[in-house]
Design an enzyme around this catalytic site. Structure first.
Site, short mmCIF file in Angstrom:
data_model
loop_
_atom_site.label_atom_id
_atom_site.label_comp_id
_atom_site.label_asym_id
_atom_site.label_seq_id
_atom_site.Cartn_x
_atom_site.Cartn_y
_atom_site.Cartn_z
N HIS A 1 13.79 -21.32 44.69
CA HIS A 1 13.25 -22.35 45.58
C HIS A 1 14.38 -23.06 46.33
O HIS A 1 15.53 -23.07 45.89
CB HIS A 1 12.41 -23.36 44.79
CG HIS A 1 13.22 -24.15 43.80
ND1 HIS A 1 14.06 -25.19 44.16
CD2 HIS A 1 13.33 -24.03 42.46
CE1 HIS A 1 14.64 -25.69 43.10
NE2 HIS A 1 14.22 -25.00 42.05
N GLU B 1 9.89 -23.32 35.55
CA GLU B 1 11.25 -23.44 35.03
C GLU B 1 11.24 -23.79 33.55
O GLU B 1 10.23 -24.24 32.99
CB GLU B 1 12.01 -24.50 35.84
CG GLU B 1 13.46 -24.76 35.43
CD GLU B 1 14.39 -23.55 35.54
OE1 GLU B 1 14.18 -22.56 34.81
OE2 GLU B 1 15.34 -23.61 36.33
#
Length: 195
Positions: free
Chosen positions: A9, A79
């Site tokens: 990202h 994550e």
């Protein structure tokens, strides 16, 4: 056989400052948006048969700005849950726990939203992702939009290594592409952290 395109990202305030942003849903900075948009021409020529993303907005927005369509959110791509270390920098954690190393020492439990996760748990999630993705690679490339530490664990598992080997891969920069593939039937890293 297709290639597994991993996209980290774009930049967030926490990735810019080095804070551990696991499950906290953070927005992209202007630089993060620009980096994601810069990926679009690089991805446009790919024959993507599937695109998966972490369900966190920084990953989904990166996919959007990078011009990816048909994105499927996948909870296994979120994550690492940093538990009590969520929002802290490595230097702050080292002050509390001298000599601390994420790959060796893991995390401490946090609150109800951040209970913490150990390396073997992250590896089990990446193994599940790879089990779903590998058959799709027979038809073309697959893109994954996710996070730095998760990408490192996924890469070690792609290569058939113990999850602790993830420490050997540099942290991919925000808004970059890494590519996994096969060479002579062996899993390899074809590219790492390309802007």
């Amino acid at each position: 056989m297709g290639e597994l395109i991993m996209i980290r990202h774009g930049e967030t305030e926490w990735s810019r400052t080095g804070q551990h942003g696991g499950r906290t849903d953070l927005a992209l900075t202007d630089a993060g948006v620009a980096a994601a948009e810069a990926l679009a021409p690089k991805l446009a020529g790919r024959d993507l048969v599937a695109v998966f993303s972490s369900p966190l907005s920084r990953a989904l927005r990166t996919a959007e700005f990078a011009g990816l369509s048909g994105v499927t959110p996948d909870a296994d791509l979120v994550e690492w849950d940093y538990g009590g270390y969520e929002g802290l920098t490595a230097a702050q954690i080292q002050q509390m726990r001298p000599g601390w190393d994420l790959w060796r020492d893991g995390v401490v439990p946090g609150d109800a939203d951040h209970p913490g996760e150990q390396l073997h748990q992250v590896a089990a999630r990446t193994d599940a992702v790879l089990e779903r993705v590998r058959p799709l690679l027979n038809d073309g490339d697959v893109a994954i939009v996710a996070h730095g530490h998760l990408q490192r664990v996924l890469t070690s598992r792609w290569l058939g290594l113990d999850p602790s080997a993830s420490r050997l891969f540099g942290h991919p920069h925000p808004g970059t592409i890494s590519i996994l593939g096969l060479e002579h039937e062996q899993p390899v890293v074809l590219a790492w952290s390309l802007p």
